[in-house]
Design a protein around this motif. Structure first.
Motif, PDB file in Angstrom:
ATOM      1  N   TYR A   1      19.185 -16.387  13.434  1.00  0.00           N
ATOM      2  CA  TYR A   1      18.860 -17.342  12.388  1.00  0.00           C
ATOM      3  C   TYR A   1      18.822 -18.730  13.011  1.00  0.00           C
ATOM      4  N   VAL A   2      18.363 -19.701  12.214  1.00  0.00           N
ATOM      5  CA  VAL A   2      18.331 -21.095  12.671  1.00  0.00           C
ATOM      6  C   VAL A   2      19.350 -21.856  11.837  1.00  0.00           C
ATOM      7  N   SER A   3      20.189 -22.607  12.520  1.00  0.00           N
ATOM      8  CA  SER A   3      21.256 -23.312  11.801  1.00  0.00           C
ATOM      9  C   SER A   3      20.732 -24.623  11.226  1.00  0.00           C
ATOM     10  N   ALA A   4      21.198 -24.947  10.039  1.00  0.00           N
ATOM     11  CA  ALA A   4      20.805 -26.202   9.403  1.00  0.00           C
ATOM     12  C   ALA A   4      21.337 -27.390  10.197  1.00  0.00           C
TER      13      ALA A   4
ATOM     14  N   ARG B   1      20.385 -19.269  16.513  1.00  0.00           N
ATOM     15  CA  ARG B   1      21.759 -18.785  16.691  1.00  0.00           C
ATOM     16  C   ARG B   1      21.751 -17.280  16.452  1.00  0.00           C
TER      17      ARG B   1
ATOM     18  N   GLU C   1      29.092 -12.944   8.370  1.00  0.00           N
ATOM     19  CA  GLU C   1      28.669 -14.306   8.039  1.00  0.00           C
ATOM     20  C   GLU C   1      27.500 -14.253   7.066  1.00  0.00           C
ATOM     21  N   PRO C   2      27.332 -15.279   6.237  1.00  0.00           N
ATOM     22  CA  PRO C   2      26.238 -15.263   5.255  1.00  0.00           C
ATOM     23  C   PRO C   2      24.918 -15.721   5.871  1.00  0.00           C
ATOM     24  N   VAL C   3      24.394 -14.932   6.805  1.00  0.00           N
ATOM     25  CA  VAL C   3      23.204 -15.369   7.541  1.00  0.00           C
ATOM     26  C   VAL C   3      21.987 -14.465   7.325  1.00  0.00           C
TER      27      VAL C   3
ATOM     28  N   TYR D   1      18.713 -15.640   5.959  1.00  0.00           N
ATOM     29  CA  TYR D   1      17.965 -16.623   6.760  1.00  0.00           C
ATOM     30  C   TYR D   1      17.430 -15.995   8.045  1.00  0.00           C
ATOM     31  N   GLU D   2      17.374 -14.673   8.095  1.00  0.00           N
ATOM     32  CA  GLU D   2      17.052 -14.004   9.362  1.00  0.00           C
ATOM     33  C   GLU D   2      15.645 -14.340   9.849  1.00  0.00           C
TER      34      GLU D   2
END
Lengths: 567, 214
Positions: free
Chosen positions: A425-428, A434, A441-443, A446-447
């Motif tokens: 995912y890409v972090s804000a 990442r 984790e709540p990712v 956003y995959e």
């Protein structure tokens, strides 16, 4: 022997199922085909001329410099900005906001107005903007261990101790070398018709090559300002042992997945080189001698390779054992008889580990420039050429492709937690890729589309509910969620080495394998993983400097010279 | 701000994904906006307009269906990215001489890159017509005939795409296609932001270089 007599049918290319595995790709080594070596061969054969057009750096190390290479048709200038950074500001992370030095590669000769414009933007990196006149943007930090020590030694008229220099291997390390339109710079598509940029990453490699020259000049300059008449320059042979370090993290890891045709072309070139050499019916005494020298120099290169990471330590000690076995095998007559390279390579598949096999592939190329040096010109790719989907393809044909090229995904139980333990995912926070723990984790929402194996399995399952003679165009109209992977499957069907045949979201995935594969094609050495997801490397170690290109003999420059050759 | 084409494509792709398109369709949006900017059209502005209008609409509303020979959305105007992908996927039909008719469609200029690509695939020249304006696509630069002001309308009643003779007309002006206004940048970045996961301590740890032993 002419190239066309070396029929590729004589020795087939290694199969994608063999080559495109992360463990093997994570054991690749630099070779004649690597982009740093392609660059230096061109600079030398075309007699590119170096000019230091500006060097205005004060005693604190603050100022700018312009380093230019003049080629047959065009000139390119590294514009460097050096600063005096407080130690607490120094970070290699992409989240950093200040660096010891920042750089851009300018297309041509910059005017005073260009320098002024760049001085307001390049030191800011992501917070600044450049234009289509700039080809790359980069930055570097000093090695705390070595930079001040070398300045100090030289200012007192002494040479730094070679062992201490070798332990680090660089005075500055880059933390990013951006090209291809980043921060407003020129798109690759706008310069790729120039012969000097026909091979991949040549603008980026030229940038790093000139950065290395600048950094070595900088330490000697600072030592002279500090020591005055007592100060000395670095001994030339010691100087050449200093490269440019680089820290690379997860930001680079998705690159090979996002450029499938480019990856195919890199691997296909390397495999073609191997097949051409394996097809040779015999080895001449001169070629055998050249290989033996490169084998010994390759061994010295491995002896200079230090890492404290447990995985890499084991790999290096395994590689040293591999080289002992290889050396003994060669001395027992392995280079004699018919088709010796083919026999040697096949022997390595059972006698050596992956590191040893892949180093042998690289070393086998060393005596055969005339046979393989044409291949880098095929290594670039127009990724957009694979973009259009063949909507007329039948579902039956698509299923056949999946069963042939993605057989490995159909055997994985994608419902098991381990099979999808991770998610890209890409972090804000910093807009960087990442790798998260999907179940912790709540990712997942956003995959990023970086799990082609899993997605191909989902596509295959969906196709099971379709009529065999249905068209892909109709399937996609109802299932836009499969559009990304379907495009990819059609690309992989035309490009055998486009897809990595391993699970990129499994519990066992090591992102450093992706980094190593890419960086080896750049020509990097001395991979030093600092975790499973970032790595330090060395670039241009043992290379000539820009002003030495004309006179220095540098066949196989990556490998350290043998002691007897130095004396 | 003047952007590189790679920046424009990447931002468009992320924004389209953030607005709810599948990754595959978002990639189409990125390539389409890139083509428009490269040919002097305001690609990012057009995409921002489209995403504002379609924000939150499910694909089932936008999915084209063919009724009486005309492709229409189930509800409301067609999405030009979805319809454009359909045009490209059916390039072989276009090559056989068929005319594609599309019902009411939003931001029709966003269809142009797809029509161009389909024409290239079929090895022919095509015309894309709506509201008295015609774009001739294929070969070199896009050519324009008719009412230029209709080029950037936000809604078109219906659009026809058909094989055309190359009735050479005025080449479309190339304006600053890479110039992206602050407002458009904000709009597209707003959509793109939805694709980013909130950072966690676990994700921060070990993602990149640390300082030890440097």
């Amino acid at each position: 022997m002419k190239l066309d007599q070396l029929s590729p049918d004589h020795v087939a290319l290694r199969r994608p199922e063999t080559v495109m595995r992360l463990a093997r790709m994570g054991s690749f080594h630099q070779s004649r085909l690597s982009f740093m070596r392609v660059l230096l061969r061109r600079l030398k054969s075309e007699n590119w001329r170096f000019e230091r057009r500006a060097f205005e750096i004060d005693a604190r190390g603050v100022g700018h410099a312009v380093y230019t290479m003049h080629g047959p048709a065009r000139s390119y200038s590294l514009v460097a900005f050096a600063q005096d950074l407080a130690p607490e500001q120094r970070s290699d992370r992409v989240i950093a906001t200040a660096w010891d030095a920042t750089f851009t590669l300018f297309d041509g000769l910059p005017s005073a107005a260009d320098i002024a414009r760049l001085s307001r933007n390049v030191p800011l990196q992501e917070a600044g903007r450049v234009t289509a006149r700039e080809l790359t943007v980069s930055r570097a930090n000093r090695s705390v261990r070595l930079f001040d020590h070398v300045v100090d030694c030289l200012s007192r008229g002494e040479q730094p101790e070679a062992g201490r220099v070798d332990e680090v291997g660089y005075l500055m390390r880059t933390t990013a070398v951006y090209g291809s339109g980043k921060l407003g710079a020129a798109d690759r598509e706008s310069i790729c018709d120039r012969p000097e940029f026909a091979a991949p990453f040549q603008a980026e490699m030229l940038t790093v090559f000139l950065i290395r020259g600048f950094v070595l000049d900088l330490v000697e300059h600072l030592a002279a300002l500090r020591g005055g008449d007592r100060a000395v320059a670095l001994d030339p042979s010691l100087r050449r042992r200093i490269g440019i370090g680089n820290s690379t993290g997860l930001g680079m890891a998705p690159f090979l997945l996002n450029h499938p045709i480019l990856l195919n072309n890199w691997i296909e070139a390397r495999e073609t080189a191997l097949a051409r050499i394996r097809a040779l019916p015999a080895i001449s005494p001169a070629e055998a001698a050249a290989f033996r020298v490169m084998l010994r120099r390759g061994r010295r290169n491995i002896d200079d390779w230090h890492s404290e990471h447990p995985i890499q330590r084991d790999k290096i000690s395994g590689l040293k054992a591999d080289l002992d076995r290889l050396d003994a095998h060669v001395e027992s007559g392995a280079l004699e008889g018919a088709s010796p390279w083919d026999r040697l390579y096949l022997w390595s598949e059972t006698a050596l580990g992956l590191e040893g096999q892949e180093l042998l592939v690289a070393l086998m190329m060393e005596p055969y420039g005339a046979l393989v040096d044409d291949l880098p010109m095929r290594m670039s790719a127009d990724e957009s050429a694979g973009f259009r989907i063949d909507g007329g393809m039948s579902v039956a044909r698509l299923r056949d492709i999946l069963e042939r090229d993605y057989a490995w995904v159909l055997g994985i139980d994608w419902n098991s937690p381990e099979a999808q333990a991770r998610a890209w995912y890409v972090s804000a926070e910093k807009l960087e890729p990442r790798l998260g723990e999907r179940h912790l984790e709540p990712v997942a929402a956003y995959e990023q589309p970086l799990a082609p194996g899993r997605d191909a399995a989902l596509l295959f399952a969906a196709l099971g509910r379709e009529a065999s003679d249905a068209r892909v165009a109709d399937f996609l109209l109802r299932h836009p969620e499969h559009r990304h992977i379907l495009r990819r499957v059609q690309i992989a069907a035309r490009h055998p080495y486009a897809e990595i045949r391993d699970n990129t979201v499994g519990a066992e995935v090591l992102p450093i394998d992706l980094l190593r594969a890419k960086l080896s094609f750049f020509g990097a050495c001395h991979f030093d993983p600092r975790s499973d997801r970032w790595v330090r490397i060395n670039m241009f170690r043992n290379a000539p400097f820009p002003h030495e290109l004309a006179e220095m003999e540098f066949a196989g420059w990556t490998y350290p010279a043998l002691p007897e050759a130095l004396s | 701000m003047i952007c590189s084409l790679n920046e424009i494509e990447a931002l468009a792709r992320k924004a389209a994904r953030g607005a709810g398109m599948s990754w595959g369709l978002a990639e189409e949006a990125g390539k389409a906006v890139r083509w428009l900017s490269d040919h002097g059209f305001p690609g990012p502005d057009l995409l921002a307009e489209l995403l504002r209008r379609n924000d939150g609409k499910p694909y089932s509303d936008l999915a084209p269906r063919q009724l009486d020979g005309v492709w229409r959305a189930r509800r409301g105007p067609l999405c030009p990215i979805v319809a454009g992908a359909l045009i490209c996927d059916r390039a072989d039909e276009l090559g056989q001489g068929a005319t594609l008719r599309l019902g009411e469609i939003a931001v029709p200029l966003l269809l142009a890159p797809f029509a161009y690509e389909a024409a290239r695939t079929a090895g022919m020249t095509v015309a894309l017509e709506w509201q008295g304006v015609s774009l001739v696509l294929g070969g070199a630069a896009p050519r324009l005939a008719g009412d230029e002001t209709a080029l950037v309308v936000a809604d078109a009643g219906s659009v026809a795409l058909f094989p055309a003779d190359d009735r050479a007309t005025a080449s479309v002006r190339t304006s600053a296609g890479r110039q992206v206004s602050a407002e458009t940048m904000r709009a597209l970045e707003g959509f793109a932001t939805r694709t980013y996961a909130p950072a966690t301590e676990a994700s921060r740890a070990g993602a990149g270089a640390g300082r030890e032993g440097d």
